[in-house]
Design a protein around this motif. Structure first.
Motif, PDB file in Angstrom:
ATOM      1  N   PRO A 240       1.069 -47.598  -5.873  1.00 46.69           N
ATOM      2  CA  PRO A 240      -0.023 -47.750  -5.013  1.00 46.69           C
ATOM      3  C   PRO A 240       0.206 -47.513  -3.587  1.00 46.69           C
ATOM      4  O   PRO A 240       1.306 -47.750  -3.167  1.00 46.69           O
ATOM      5  N   GLY A 241      -0.732 -46.898  -2.683  1.00 47.92           N
ATOM      6  CA  GLY A 241      -0.558 -46.845  -1.232  1.00 47.92           C
ATOM      7  C   GLY A 241       0.553 -45.602  -1.030  1.00 47.92           C
ATOM      8  O   GLY A 241       1.048 -45.596  -0.025  1.00 47.92           O
ATOM      9  N   SER A 242       0.701 -44.815  -1.884  1.00 48.04           N
ATOM     10  CA  SER A 242       1.526 -43.750  -1.670  1.00 48.04           C
ATOM     11  C   SER A 242       0.991 -42.384  -1.195  1.00 48.04           C
ATOM     12  O   SER A 242       1.778 -41.414  -0.998  1.00 48.04           O
ATOM     13  N   THR A 243      -0.335 -42.354  -1.131  1.00 51.56           N
ATOM     14  CA  THR A 243      -0.779 -41.126  -0.655  1.00 51.56           C
ATOM     15  C   THR A 243      -2.280 -41.163   0.019  1.00 51.56           C
ATOM     16  O   THR A 243      -2.778 -42.286   0.300  1.00 51.56           O
ATOM     17  N   SER A 244      -2.667 -40.261   0.827  1.00 50.32           N
ATOM     18  CA  SER A 244      -4.102 -40.411   1.549  1.00 50.32           C
ATOM     19  C   SER A 244      -3.894 -41.512   2.572  1.00 50.32           C
ATOM     20  O   SER A 244      -4.655 -42.438   2.442  1.00 50.32           O
ATOM     21  N   ILE A 245      -3.090 -41.434   3.444  1.00 47.33           N
ATOM     22  CA  ILE A 245      -2.729 -42.477   4.447  1.00 47.33           C
ATOM     23  C   ILE A 245      -3.754 -42.430   5.392  1.00 47.33           C
ATOM     24  O   ILE A 245      -3.670 -41.630   6.270  1.00 47.33           O
ATOM     25  N   TRP A 246      -4.988 -43.109   5.631  1.00 40.10           N
ATOM     26  CA  TRP A 246      -5.802 -43.067   6.572  1.00 40.10           C
ATOM     27  C   TRP A 246      -6.168 -44.311   7.555  1.00 40.10           C
ATOM     28  O   TRP A 246      -5.830 -45.399   6.915  1.00 40.10           O
TER      29      TRP A 246
END
Length: 339
Positions: free
Chosen positions: A85-91
């Motif tokens: 969780p929370g490892s990609t597409s950090i927006w």
């Protein structure tokens, strides 16, 4: 004379006139950086800390002068885990200072499941005095009941509130809740607004996202938000308003603007205005809006979105007047530093 040539000549003339009028005055021009979607800024102890979406990391720019943001060197303060969780597409990172510590709120998805159902809000904590230093520790995923993006937090009457854009069926709504601590929500999580206006539905999606809090000079508080799909030139800011003494966790406390409060201006060459933040000038005398936009039509949601800023004013009824987006490349007075 072609319309394109006339527009170019008008823009050149406007730049020359502005430059002559502001001789000897500190100025800035938009955009502030070549690229930078979802801009955010906070001022603390004489410095502005700026950030924007980078996708695979979070960086902070530190500057005493927002007009000189482009001269600041970004510092990468955190990178996501390799998986989970929370490892990609950090927006849409937002930096907040709460009870003596720094917190970074950001949207993240999961590698292998980079979709709306796996998009959530996460929090990092840093107890250093300077958020570009020290160590960031993950406080995990915020306990929001729905997947969503673009969280912000704000304090009013000693209470902290959390607002984000949640995926609800085929649309995106604004959900508000009180906070037990900077990483935990408490009490009801209330859907305070959903898309109802035609200008919230451009681009084939019904979207309200990127809420941002603004305290008025009187007894009103506001939440701006970005309406419609970001790939539409009609991406614009709407606004909710409420009385500061109302129970903000009741949907009935909030009232939606009938029209966008800030939107594209093709005459100025600025399109898809959205995802904003607010800040004060160094001397505290001016209110400014920071936002991203495109410099041409049909640029969509790409790295060509760039941060821009401009001052805004207050109407007699206590509502903000953001005006129209100013033209790129034209010098304007920098945020006031006082005498």
């Amino acid at each position: 004379m072609s319309s394109r040539l006339a527009t170019t000549l008008a823009a050149t003339l406007a730049t020359l006139c502005a430059t002559q009028a502001l001789a000897g005055t500190e100025t800035y021009t938009n955009p502030l950086l070549p690229s930078g979607a979802d801009p955010w800024v906070i001022r603390h102890d004489g410095f502005y800390y700026y950030t924007n979406t980078l996708g695979n990391r979070i960086a902070l720019w530190k500057t005493a002068d927002m007009a000189r943001l482009g001269q600041a060197k970004p510092v990468v303060v955190w990178r996501p885990p390799a998986s989970g969780p929370g490892s990609t597409s950090i927006w849409a990172p937002e930096l907040h200072y709460i009870d003596g510590a720094w917190y970074l709120y950001y949207t993240g998805a999961e590698k292998g499941h980079d979709d709306d159902a796996h998009r959530h809000i996460y929090v990092l904590e840093n107890t250093a005095a300077d958020p570009t230093r020290g160590h960031w520790v993950s406080k995990g995923q915020v306990n929001a009941t729905l997947p969503g993006i673009d969280a912000t937090v704000f304090q009013l009457h000693r209470r902290w509130y959390f607002v984000y854009s949640a995926y609800v069926d085929d649309h995106s709504d604004l959900i508000l809740a009180r906070m037990k601590n900077p990483w935990t929500l408490t009490g009801p999580q209330v859907d305070i607004a959903h898309p109802t206006k035609p200008w919230e539905m451009y681009g084939g999606r019904k979207i309200m996202e990127a809420p941002e809090f603004l305290k008025g000079p009187g007894d009103k508080v506001f939440l701006t938000y970005s309406a419609s799909a970001c790939w539409s030139d009609h991406y614009a800011l709407g606004m909710l308003s409420a009385k500061a003494g109302a129970d903000l966790t009741h949907a009935s406390a909030w009232h939606k603007s009938a029209q966008p409060v800030f939107q594209q201006d093709p005459a100025h060459g600025v399109y898809a205005t959205g995802h904003n933040a607010f800040f004060k000038s160094p001397d505290g005398s001016q209110d400014w809006i920071l936002y991203h936009a495109n410099g041409g039509p049909n640029w969509k949601c790409t790295d060509r979105r760039a941060p821009r800023m401009q001052p805004f004013h207050w109407n007699a009824d206590g509502t903000p007047d953001f005006g129209q987006p100013i033209r790129d490349g034209v010098p304007h007075p920098a945020p006031s530093k006082g005498s």
